[in-house]
Design an enzyme around this catalytic site. Structure first.
Site, PDB file in Angstrom:
ATOM      1  N   THR A 231       0.836  -1.203   0.000  1.00  0.00           N
ATOM      2  CA  THR A 231       0.000   0.000   0.000  1.00  0.00           C
ATOM      3  C   THR A 231       0.868   1.250   0.000  1.00  0.00           C
ATOM      4  O   THR A 231       1.996   1.229   0.500  1.00  0.00           O
ATOM      5  CB  THR A 231      -0.902   0.070   1.247  1.00  0.00           C
ATOM      6  OG1 THR A 231      -0.083   0.252   2.412  1.00  0.00           O
ATOM      7  CG2 THR A 231      -1.756  -1.166   1.387  1.00  0.00           C
ATOM      8  N   ASP A 232       0.339   2.319  -0.563  1.00  0.00           N
ATOM      9  CA  ASP A 232       0.925   3.619  -0.270  1.00  0.00           C
ATOM     10  C   ASP A 232       0.762   3.832   1.233  1.00  0.00           C
ATOM     11  O   ASP A 232      -0.082   3.207   1.882  1.00  0.00           O
ATOM     12  CB  ASP A 232       0.223   4.719  -1.061  1.00  0.00           C
ATOM     13  CG  ASP A 232       1.086   5.960  -1.217  1.00  0.00           C
ATOM     14  OD1 ASP A 232       2.066   6.117  -0.448  1.00  0.00           O
ATOM     15  OD2 ASP A 232       0.786   6.783  -2.102  1.00  0.00           O
ATOM     16  N   TRP A 233       1.572   4.719   1.790  1.00  0.00           N
ATOM     17  CA  TRP A 233       1.610   4.869   3.236  1.00  0.00           C
ATOM     18  C   TRP A 233       0.277   5.418   3.766  1.00  0.00           C
ATOM     19  O   TRP A 233      -0.067   6.567   3.550  1.00  0.00           O
ATOM     20  CB  TRP A 233       2.772   5.775   3.624  1.00  0.00           C
ATOM     21  CG  TRP A 233       4.036   5.033   3.960  1.00  0.00           C
ATOM     22  CD1 TRP A 233       4.791   5.183   5.093  1.00  0.00           C
ATOM     23  CD2 TRP A 233       4.700   4.017   3.190  1.00  0.00           C
ATOM     24  NE1 TRP A 233       5.873   4.315   5.069  1.00  0.00           N
ATOM     25  CE2 TRP A 233       5.846   3.590   3.910  1.00  0.00           C
ATOM     26  CE3 TRP A 233       4.438   3.407   1.964  1.00  0.00           C
ATOM     27  CZ2 TRP A 233       6.710   2.602   3.468  1.00  0.00           C
ATOM     28  CZ3 TRP A 233       5.314   2.412   1.508  1.00  0.00           C
ATOM     29  CH2 TRP A 233       6.424   2.037   2.255  1.00  0.00           C
TER      30      TRP A 233
END
Length: 797
Positions: A231-233
Site C-alpha cells: 500500500t501507499d503509506w
C-alpha cells in the site's frame, strides 16, 4: 537467510505470524522472524534519489534523510527520451541503496499527467503512456540490477492531489486501458518490478487496496506480475478485503492495529487462510529478491554520481527558443545574471521524494565557471513586489551585453499534498521580464519548474532554455548548455498550452474532488490538442538544438504481423548533437473514436556534424489496437494507417501509409464530442462511454462517515473545530510555532494530516486518534454530539 534458503514453507508459521508479516514493523521496515530465517526489509522513498531516514517516521520530506545524490526529477529525465541514461540513473540509485542498507526504493511513478495542475506532476514522467512506460521499465531494470527492489506507483488513477486519499475516480474502459494503464503494463512486462504500490483513491467506487479487478484481474492475471503489492503509506482501507483483492503488505507499521481484523476474518471463515499463505509466499519471494546482495560500492560513489547527475541534467534540458542564434554564449566574457532562483536554486520538488543532496550547484555557481558574473535577484521568492530589487536588476541588464534571467516555479507553486492553483509563474517574476523586454535581443531565459507553465513572457527574450527540476548539478548543467560545452537535446514530454483554459479538463478539474469523472476519456495532452487542432505554446516532443537535422528515406515494410519502419536522420549543421526521432501512428479507418495520432515508438540518435544514420523502429499489432469493451481485449480495426516520423507531434517530417488487417471498423455509438472535440464534454456525454453510476454529493452534516476528514467536518461541530485547531498547532510546532499556509512544507503537511479520512487517521496517528474518538467526531459532525459523547464515555466505562 537460512530459513528461506532451506525452503521453509509459510504454512509452518503461526497464523498470527503470517498476518503480522503483512503489516510493517515500523514506518519504513517490515517484520522480521529470525527463527524462520525471515529478515526485516527497509523501504525508502525515491524516485530521483534516495531518502533514507533510518528510524524517523516521515513520508512527506519534512525531516532530512541521509545524504544522497539528487538526480533530475522524473519530469526532467523524461525530457531526455534516453532509455539508457534513465537505466544508468536507476542503477546509481540502486547502488546508493545498497550502500545505505535499503532493500526497496519506492518508485518510479508513472501516473499520467491528466491535467497540468496536479501538484505531483514533477514526480511523473510524461503525458504519454508509451514514453512513461519505457522509461519506467529502464529505471526499474537499472535499480534492480543491484539487487535492490522497486515499487511501481501509484496504481492506479492517482492523477490529482486534492482528496487523493478518498476521491472516487470514474473512467471509461477505453481510457483506462488505452491511456491510464499502459505505462504500468509496459513497466511490469519489461521491468519486472519487485513490488507495485497501490494508490490511495477509489476507482469505480472501490479503494485501490481492495480492488481485486485492478490488483488481481489486471495486474497479476492479465499482465503476469509476480511481485508483491504494497500500500501507499496509509492507503489501507479494509485489510481482510485487501487480502482478497491481492494486497500483500500494509505500510507503514501501526502496531498491529489491523492484524486482529484479519485473524477474526479467518476465524469466522470470511477469509480463507490459503489466501494469507499466498500473500506470505509473495512476501518471502520479495525478501529473497532483495537480500543477500553482493554488489561492489565504489569509494567515490557520490563523486561519480554527481557527474552522472550533471550529465543527466544536460541531456534532459530543452532549448525551446533560440532566435538569431542567441545561444550559445561565448565563454570568457561578462554576464548579467538576474533572478533570485539563480542563487537560491530550485532543483527538486517538495514531498516524499525530497532528497538531502550531497552537494548543490546553483546557476550562479555554474555560470561562474565560464564567465565573470554580475548578479541581481530582481525579485523575491515570495510573490510580493519589491521595487528596489526590480530597479537594480533593470539597471544591471541595461549596462550588460549578455543577460541571463532565471525564472520559474517556486516551492509553494507545486508540491505533494495539494494541487496548483494556476499555470502562471509568480507575478513579480513576470514584472522583471516585462521591465527588460526592450532588451530582448540580448536576454536569455533559464526556466525552472517541474510542471507545464503558461509562457506569454517568452517574447521578452531571444532564447529560452528550460531545465525543469534538474537535480543537484542542475546549475552546472545549465551553464554547460548556455556556453556551448554541451548541445541541448531534450524534448518536451508534455504539451505546454497557451493558457490553462485551453486544457480540456480545465473547467471541471478539482471542482468536485469527492468524485472525479474523467469526462474527456483518453483525450489528454497532445492527444487532445492535436486532435482538436488547438494552438499550443510548445507541442509535445518539441526541443531545439545548436545544430539541425534532416529526415529522409522513409520505408514501411510488413514483416508478418509487424510493421518495420526505417528512415535516415542527418546532422546538417556545424556541430555534434543528438536528435529524438518520434514515430506517430494516425488511424484512417473511420471507425471508433480515437486521437488523431499517438506516439508508438521513438529513438535518440547521437550524430556528429554531417553524419547520417539509419534508424529502424518496429510496430507490433498493439501499436494499431484499441480496447474493445465488448470483448474485453484489444482489437485492430482494418484499414489505412498513416505512419508519421518527425521531431515533435507538430513537426512531422516523413509520412507513409500502411494497410492493416483486422476487424471491420464501426463507428462508436457515443456522444458526438468524442469525435469532434468541439467545446467541453458534459456529464451527459460521459454517460455514453461509461455506464451509469451513483453520483456522490459532497459530504455534509448528516452524511459524514469514517471516510470523511477533519478538514471536511471542521465547520459542522465544535469538537471537529477543536481537533482541526489542535492539528494545525501541532503541525505549526514543526515550523517554529507559526501557522503559515505560504510555507510549502506547512501547507503540505497540514493538508496531508487534516484531510486524512478518519479511518486512516486512526491508523496513522500512533494511537492519538482512537477508533472510538473517530466515531465520536463523525457523530458530532452529523449533529449527534450528545449521542456520540454518551457512546464514547459508555465504551470507556
Amino acid at each position: 537467510m537460512p530459513g528461506i534458503a532451506e525452503g521453509v514453507p509459510c504454512t509452518r508459521l503461526l497464523l498470527e505470524d503470517k498476518v503480522a508479516l503483512g503489516s510493517g514493523a515500523s514506518f519504513w521496515t517490515t517484520r522480521a522472524f529470525p527463527a524462520a530465517g525471515i529478515p526485516s526489509l527497509t523501504l525508502t522513498d525515491g524516485p530521483h534519489g534516495l531518502r533514507a531516514q533510518g528510524e524517523s517516521g516521515d513520508h512527506l520530506g519534512l525531516a532530512d534523510g541521509t545524504a544522497a545524490t539528487c538526480f533530475p526529477t522524473a519530469s526532467a529525465l523524461a525530457s531526455s527520451w534516453d532509455v539508457g541514461l534513465v537505466a544508468e540513473v536507476g542503477r546509481a540509485i540502486g547502488l546508493e541503496a545498497v550502500d545505505q542498507g535499503v532493500h526497496v526504493v519506492l518508485g518510479p511513478g508513472v501516473n499520467m499527467k491528466r491535467n497540468p495542475l496536479c501538484g505531483r506532476n514533477f514526480e511523473y514522467f510524461s503525458e504519454d503512456p508509451l514514453l512513461s512506460g519505457k522509461l519506467a521499465a529502464a529505471w526499474i531494470r537499472g535499480v534492480q540490477s543491484t539487487g535492490t527492489g522497486t515499487s511501481l506507483k501509484h496504481f492506479a488513477l492517482n492523477n490529482q492531489e486534492l482528496k487523493r486519499m478518498s476521491t472516487d475516480v470514474r473512467v471509461d474502459e477505453r481510457a483506462l486501458h488505452e491511456y491510464y494503464l499502459p505505462a504500468f503494463e509496459i513497466a511490469v512486462e519489461e521491468g519486472d518490478p519487485t513490488t507495485v504500490m497501490c494508490a490511495y483513491n477509489r476507482v469505480e467506487g472501490v479503494y485501490c487496496s481492495d480492488n481485486r479487478r485492478l490488483l488481481t484481474g489486471i495486474l497479476r492475471e492479465r499482465w503476469g506480475f509476480r511481485g508483491a503489492v504494497v500500500t501507499d503509506w496509509g492507503a489501507m482501507n479494509d485489510r481482510p478485503a485487501a487480502y482478497l483483492a491481492g494486497t500483500d503488505l500494509e505500510m507503514p507499521g501501526n502496531g498491529g492495529v489491523t492484524d486482529a481484523e484479519v485473524r477474526r476474518a479467518v476465524t469466522a471463515g470470511l477469509l480463507d487462510e490459503r489466501v494469507v499463505d499466498e500473500s506470505v509466499e509473495r512476501l518471502l519471494a520479495l525478501v529473497a529478491r532483495t537480500t543477500g546482495r553482493d554488489v561492489e560500492v565504489p569509494a567515490d560513489l557520490h563523486d561519480r554520481h554527481h557527474e552522472l547527475a550533471r550529465r543527466a541534467a544536460v541531456e534532459s534540458a530543452m532549448l525551446l527558443k533560440n532566435d538569431g542564434g542567441a545561444l550559445p554564449l561565448q565563454p570568457g566574457g561578462r554576464v548579467a545574471l538576474l533572478g533570485a532562483l539563480a542563487g537560491e536554486p530550485r532543483y527538486q520538488g517538495t514531498g516524499s521524494s525530497r532528497v538531502n543532496p550531497t552537494r548543490v550547484v546553483s546557476l550562479r555557481d555554474g555560470v561562474g565557471e565560464y564567465a565573470a558574473v554580475d548578479c541581481a535577484p530582481g525579485y523575491r521568492l515570495v510573490d510580493e513586489p519589491d521595487a528596489a530589487l526590480l530597479d537594480e536588476a533593470v539597471r544591471l541588464a541595461e549596462q550588460a551585453e549578455a543577460v541571463v534571467v532565471c525564472v520559474g516555479l517556486t516551492e509553494i507553486s507545486e508540491s505533494e499534498g495539494f494541487d496548483r492553483e494556476h499555470m502562471r509563474i509568480p507575478a513579480n517574476q513576470v514584472a522583471l521580464l516585462e521591465s527588460i523586454a526592450h532588451l530582448a535581443e540580448r536576454v536569455v531565459l533559464v526556466v525552472v519548474g517541474g510542471s507545464a507553465v503558461e509562457m506569454p513572457w517568452q517574447d521578452c527574450a531571444s532564447a529560452v532554455l528550460h531545465v525543469q527540476l534538474a537535480g543537484q548539478a542542475g546549475g552546472a548543467a545549465a551553464a554547460d548548455l548556455l556556453f556551448g560545452a554541451a548541445n541541448p537535446s531534450g524534448k518536451l514530454a508534455e504539451t505546454y498550452p497557451l493558457v490553462y483554459d485551453d486544457v480540456v479538463s480545465s473547467g471541471y478539474f478539482g471542482v468536485d474532488p469527492h468524485q472525479t469523472p474523467y469526462l474527456e476519456s483518453m483525450y489528454c495532452g497532445y492527444r487532445y490538442f492535436d486532435s482538436a487542432d488547438k494552438p499550443v505554446r510548445h507541442p509535445f516532443g518539441h526541443g531545439l538544438s545548436y545544430t539541425t537535422f534532416a529526415y529522409s528515406d522513409l520505408r514501411v515494410v510488413r514483416r508478418g504481423d509487424d510493421v518495420e519502419v526505417t528512415f535516415t536522420v542527418t546532422n546538417t549543421g556545424g556541430c555534434d548533437g543528438a536528435e529524438v526521432a518520434q514515430l506517430y501512428v494516425a488511424p484512417r479507418t473511420g471507425g471508433a473514436y480515437r486521437p488523431v495520432q499517438e506516439l508508438k515508438a521513438f529513438t535518440k540518435l547521437a550524430l556528429t556534424a554531417g553524419e547520417s544514420r539509419g534508424a529502424t523502429l518496429t510496430l507490433d499489432r498493439r501499436a494499431f489496437a484499441i480496447h474493445d469493451p465488448e470483448v474485453g481485449d484489444r482489437v485492430v480495426e482494418a484499414g489505412t494507417y498513416e505512419i508519421r516520423v518527425g521531431a515533435s507531434s507538430r513537426d512531422i517530417r516523413l509520412r507513409a501509409e500502411v494497410q492493416v488487417e483486422g476487424t471491420q471498423p464501426r463507428r462508436s455509438r457515443v456522444a458526438d464530442w468524442y469525435y469532434t472535440l468541439t467545446g467541453t464534454p458534459t456529464p451527459e456525454d460521459f454517460l455514453t462511454v461509461h455506464a451509469p453510476y451513483p453520483v456522490l454529493d459532497a459530504p455534509r452534516k448528516g452524511t459524514f462517515d469514517l471516510d470523511s476528514s477533519i478538514l471536511e467536518m471542521k465547520d459542522s461541530s465544535l469538537a471537529c473545530r477543536v481537533v482541526h485547531f489542535a492539528v494545525e498547532r501541532t503541525v505549526a510546532k514543526r515550523f517554529g510555532g507559526k501557522v503559515d499556509y505560504d510555507d510549502v512544507r506547512f501547507k503540505m503537511l497540514m493538508y496531508s494530516a487534516a484531510d486524512l479520512p478518519m479511518r486512516a487517521m486512526v491508523r496513522m496517528s500512533d494511537g492519538v486518534m482512537t477508533p472510538r474518538l473517530a466515531r465520536f467526531l463523525v457523530d458530532s459532525a452529523n449533529g449527534h454530539t450528545l449521542r456520540g459523547l454518551w457512546a464514547l464515555l459508555r465504551r470507556r466505562a
